[in-house]
Design an enzyme around this catalytic site. Structure first.
Site: not given
Length: 312
Positions: A184, A159
């Site tokens: 994350y 990501s």
């Protein structure tokens, strides 16, 4: 970090679809594994690879949901896998290896995002455990199949949250205060560093690895976010419609990982970080190399498995 576009196929970009990047590529006889290949980007990836002729194995924690999602797609089979459970990872790998098949493509697509604090296994933070450690263990346990036919492509879904990799080395499991977005980001950083080190270690065996940023896609990955949070961030409106112009459909989001798994143009770019069907960055500088090696050693220690060293 360096940026290279020497091997980019300029005909593909942010609006390309997974089907378009496979045009002219015959995957007949190839075996692909797509973790989480029954939802969102994973399902779009499974559809494209199967349509290209590949036999696609979809390991899933919710096998009943997975079978329903892939019903009607020829060439797809579902097996059980919980990435947060190392015994489940071992069992899946043992079943696959017992089949005697080699692996041509392994796409580490499954993941979770911004979860409430959750502990799995021996108290590991769930995002790091699921997004990174489970996939690390899976790749290492499947190593004989990845090298059996002269090499394979391994694609690790990352990501933009991780493209400047940061690992909280003193507290990777957030024992001293938890922030869901920091956790994350760390897990996505780990995905990038893992792919870079895997490519370095696997090069002699013909294995190439890439990390991928799929871009902004609304998928079940956002299931842990309240609608109010996404509205407040400007992602969606009150009816759930995407607002950011950067948002793309799952078929477009899946394009880069399918391109990473199959494009001949990437033969010399192993270890790179890709987005919008382009090489965005490479992580081969001294600091990147040190962090990648350190992460590999930590992962081997935590999981007890290392295809390039001592395993349990």
């Amino acid at each position: 970090m360096t940026v290279s576009d020497q091997h980019d196929d300029l005909s593909f970009g942010i609006d390309s679809t997974a089907t378009e990047v496979l045009a002219g590529i015959d995957l007949s006889g190839k075996v692909a594994i797509v973790t989480g290949g029954y939802s969102g980007l994973g399902l779009a990836t499974t559809r494209a690879l199967a349509a290209g002729g590949a036999r696609v194995i979809v390991p899933a924690r919710r096998t009943d949901v997975a079978r329903e999602a892939v019903a009607g797609i020829d060439g797809v089979e579902v097996d059980e896998l919980d990435l947060a459970d190392l015994d489940s990872v071992r069992a899946f790998a043992e079943r696959f290896l017992a089949s005697g098949r080699s692996i041509d493509i392994l796409i580490n697509n499954a993941g979770i995002m911004a979860t409430p604090l959750t502990r799995v296994g021996p108290g590991w933070e769930a995002q790091f455990a699921t997004n990174h450690l489970g996939h690390y263990a899976l790749v290492n346990r499947l190593w004989p199949a990845l090298t059996a036919d002269g090499g394979a492509r391994v694609v690790v879904l990352s990501s933009g949250a991780g493209e400047n990799p940061r690992i909280n080395w003193d507290d990777v499991h957030f024992a001293d205060g938890y922030d869901k977005w920091a956790a994350y980001s760390q897990s996505k950083s780990a995905n990038i560093l893992f792919a870079a080190e895997l490519d370095r270690l696997g090069r002699a065996a013909g294995v190439q690895a890439f990390s991928v940023n799929p871009g902004y896609i609304l998928t079940p990955l956002q299931r842990h976010l309240a609608k109010e949070e996404m509205v407040g961030a400007g992602w969606i409106d009150e009816e759930g419609n995407a607002l950011l112009p950067e948002f793309r459909a799952p078929e477009q989001g899946a394009a880069t990982q399918v391109w990473a798994a199959t494009s001949p143009a990437l033969a010399g770019d192993g270890g790179a970080y890709l987005q919008a069907c382009k090489v965005a960055k490479t992580f081969d500088g001294p600091e990147d190399r040190e962090a990648a090696e350190r992460l590999w050693a930590l992962s081997a220690e935590l999981t007890g498995v290392d295809a390039f060293g001592k395993s349990e």
